[in-house]
Design a protein around this motif. Structure first.
Motif, PDB file in Angstrom:
ATOM      1  N   THR A  68      -0.358  -1.704   2.287  1.00  0.00           N
ATOM      2  CA  THR A  68      -1.630  -1.690   1.557  1.00  0.00           C
ATOM      3  C   THR A  68      -1.807  -2.946   0.718  1.00  0.00           C
ATOM      4  OG1 THR A  68      -0.560  -0.359  -0.142  1.00  0.00           O
ATOM      5  CG2 THR A  68      -2.032   0.791   1.381  1.00  0.00           C
ATOM      6  N   PHE A  69      -0.720  -3.685   0.507  1.00  0.00           N
ATOM      7  CA  PHE A  69      -0.855  -4.913  -0.281  1.00  0.00           C
ATOM      8  C   PHE A  69      -1.675  -5.943   0.487  1.00  0.00           C
ATOM      9  CE2 PHE A  69       0.510  -9.085  -1.737  1.00  0.00           C
ATOM     10  CZ  PHE A  69       0.384  -8.951  -3.105  1.00  0.00           C
ATOM     11  N   TYR A  70      -1.611  -5.888   1.811  1.00  0.00           N
ATOM     12  CA  TYR A  70      -2.283  -6.899   2.629  1.00  0.00           C
ATOM     13  C   TYR A  70      -3.583  -6.364   3.199  1.00  0.00           C
ATOM     14  CZ  TYR A  70       2.306  -8.918   2.268  1.00  0.00           C
ATOM     15  OH  TYR A  70       3.471  -9.414   1.773  1.00  0.00           O
ATOM     16  N   ASN A  71      -4.605  -7.223   3.154  1.00  0.00           N
ATOM     17  CA  ASN A  71      -5.912  -6.808   3.654  1.00  0.00           C
ATOM     18  C   ASN A  71      -5.946  -6.684   5.168  1.00  0.00           C
ATOM     19  OD1 ASN A  71      -7.582  -6.241   1.566  1.00  0.00           O
ATOM     20  ND2 ASN A  71      -8.172  -8.370   1.219  1.00  0.00           N
ATOM     21  N   LYS A 110     -16.119   6.383   2.931  1.00  0.00           N
ATOM     22  CA  LYS A 110     -15.790   5.363   1.926  1.00  0.00           C
ATOM     23  C   LYS A 110     -15.386   4.069   2.614  1.00  0.00           C
ATOM     24  CE  LYS A 110     -15.267   7.557  -2.234  1.00  0.00           C
ATOM     25  NZ  LYS A 110     -14.818   7.269  -3.571  1.00  0.00           N
ATOM     26  N   LYS A 124     -15.162  -3.998   3.274  1.00  0.00           N
ATOM     27  CA  LYS A 124     -15.728  -5.083   2.469  1.00  0.00           C
ATOM     28  C   LYS A 124     -14.979  -6.357   2.811  1.00  0.00           C
ATOM     29  CE  LYS A 124     -13.612  -3.063  -1.617  1.00  0.00           C
ATOM     30  NZ  LYS A 124     -13.667  -2.774  -3.016  1.00  0.00           N
TER      31      LYS A 124
ATOM     32  N   ALA B 173       0.656   1.494  -4.299  1.00  0.00           N
ATOM     33  CA  ALA B 173      -0.079   1.071  -3.115  1.00  0.00           C
ATOM     34  C   ALA B 173      -1.330   0.345  -3.560  1.00  0.00           C
ATOM     35  CB  ALA B 173      -0.442   2.270  -2.260  1.00  0.00           C
ATOM     36  N   GLY B 174      -1.825  -0.537  -2.694  1.00  0.00           N
ATOM     37  CA  GLY B 174      -3.037  -1.284  -3.012  1.00  0.00           C
ATOM     38  C   GLY B 174      -2.716  -2.491  -3.858  1.00  0.00           C
ATOM     39  N   ARG B 175      -3.773  -3.139  -4.298  1.00  0.00           N
ATOM     40  CA  ARG B 175      -3.588  -4.407  -4.994  1.00  0.00           C
ATOM     41  C   ARG B 175      -4.664  -4.569  -6.057  1.00  0.00           C
ATOM     42  NH1 ARG B 175      -3.431  -9.942  -1.683  1.00  0.00           N
ATOM     43  NH2 ARG B 175      -5.140  -8.883  -0.701  1.00  0.00           N
TER      44      ARG B 175
END
Lengths: 180, 224
Positions: A68-71, A110, A124, B173-175
């Motif tokens: 999830t850190f990377y798009n 979403k 997005k 999780a996520g950024r």
């Protein structure tokens, strides 16, 4: 809770298991494998992550945290039509977030998700390079300029008509193939 | 080996090689901190609150990741240290829903303690409140409830989880502003130890992680 996999899903998981088999189980291989799976199947499914977790000896949530850190990774299958809403500086100033909200409401999903019929997915994106057309939206390969909420309705009407036409054409062809 | 260091012109005895933050806290000198826990080999130094000035160092340094040495001269309240702490605290608070009335942390809340210590309001006045736009309360875990609007991302829950179980049952999780705790993939009652453990709930300084039982007894949970 887990659904029985669709036939193509099962093929995908077998394929992923084969890919994983070939790589070493050091941690440094994790991101290349994730990229490999993303490239081939366009998303990382929950089961795919479970396979990886068994292979690398990491918990699945740890792998999810990395991904999830990377798009570049997505976690839902992309829709047939991919809606990309620009939220770069110019589009942001021109109200890109309102456009995004309108798409989310219209499709009832979403950002980052896909509609149940797998027709549309919303993402997005940062700048798509046409700031003069802000707020801009790219659907598949086509750029829609100066978006407004009313234009969104028009676009979807277009897709609905296109779909309807296709169904009719197919029907016509079927009728021709099998004359009564 | 015991050595002597000076903190704010007060002499303190300490075991060489201990973390400076721990030495100060043990000797009754409070330095604001959120992410440090005793026994951490390499503290994450991610809250950016425990800055101190050390004689001979060019810039303020996070005290959790500094080991004490003989003759060290430490200052905990120089203007530039305070400046860094104010900014860091405001940024943390910009993403924290202030709802002390119905929060279970109440008096134990480190945020209130830090705001008093730094003489700064809880409400961030320079940056305002940033809403990540995520769902407020995540309920996809069988025994835990996570409230992203309260979470200060200190990471204590991850540390304790890994320490106890040797693996993570929850993760970041996520950024950016979207970063938060996720329980991805571990939702099966049978295989996870969470119902018996709840160490993350106990360690959470701001009551962002709650067990269902605690949540139902909180003013927020019982009203909805």
């Amino acid at each position: 809770m887990s659904k029985t996999p669709l036939p193509d899903d099962k093929a995908m998981l077998d394929d992923i298991a084969a890919i994983v088999e070939k790589t070493g189980c050091e941690r440094k291989n994790l991101i290349p494998v994730l990229q490999n799976i993303q490239d081939r199947f366009l998303y990382l499914s929950e089961d795919a992550i479970k396979i990886l977790s068994g292979h690398f000896g990491l918990s699945s949530c740890e792998i999810y945290g990395v991904a999830t850190f990377y798009n570049q990774f997505r976690f839902n299958p992309p829709g047939k039509h991919q809606v990309k809403i620009c939220l770069g500086t110019a589009c942001h100033v021109k109200g890109g977030d309102i456009i995004l909200e309108n798409f989310e409401r219209k499709l009832k999903i979403k950002t980052g998700h896909t509609t149940e019929d797998r027709e549309f997915s919303i993402d997005k994106v940062a700048c798509i390079g046409c700031c003069a057309l802000a707020p801009a939206v790219v659907i598949d390969e086509k750029t829609h300029a100066h978006m407004t909420p009313t234009k969104i309705e028009g676009i979807f009407l277009g897709y609905e008509i296109e779909k309807e036409m296709k169904i009719r054409e197919e029907k016509k062809r079927d009728d021709k193939d099998t004359p009564a | 080996m015991m050595i002597i260091i000076s903190v704010d012109d007060k002499e303190i005895q300490a075991e060489e090689g201990t973390s400076l933050l721990k030495v100060c806290l043990d000797n009754g000198i409070y330095i604001p901190n959120l992410c440090y826990m005793e026994g951490m080999e390499t503290p994450p130094s991610s809250c950016r609150l425990c800055f101190v000035d050390i004689d001979g160092e060019k810039n303020p340094v996070p005290s959790c990741s500094v080991k004490v040495r003989e003759g060290m001269k430490v200052f905990t309240n120089t203007p530039r240290v305070r400046g860094l702490q104010w900014s860091a605290f405001e940024l943390i608070m910009s993403n924290h829903r202030i709802d002390c009335g119905s929060c279970l942390s109440r008096k134990a809340c480190p945020l209130i303690k830090i705001s008093r210590h730094l003489k700064i309001r809880l409400k961030p006045f320079r940056v305002g409140h940033i809403n990540s736009g995520n769902e407020d309360i995540v309920e996809d875990h069988p025994c835990l409830i996570y409230d992203i609007t309260k979470c200060v991302r200190c990471g204590k829950c991850l540390h304790i989880c890994e320490k106890i179980h040797g693996r993570l049952y929850l993760t970041f999780a996520g950024r950016g502003v979207d970063m938060g705790i996720s329980f991805f993939g571990d939702s099966d009652d049978e295989t996870i130890p969470c119902a018996r453990c709840l160490a993350c709930v106990k360690i959470c300084p701001v009551s962002a992680l709650l067990s269902y039982e605690r949540y139902e007894h909180s003013p927020e949970g019982s009203s909805s």
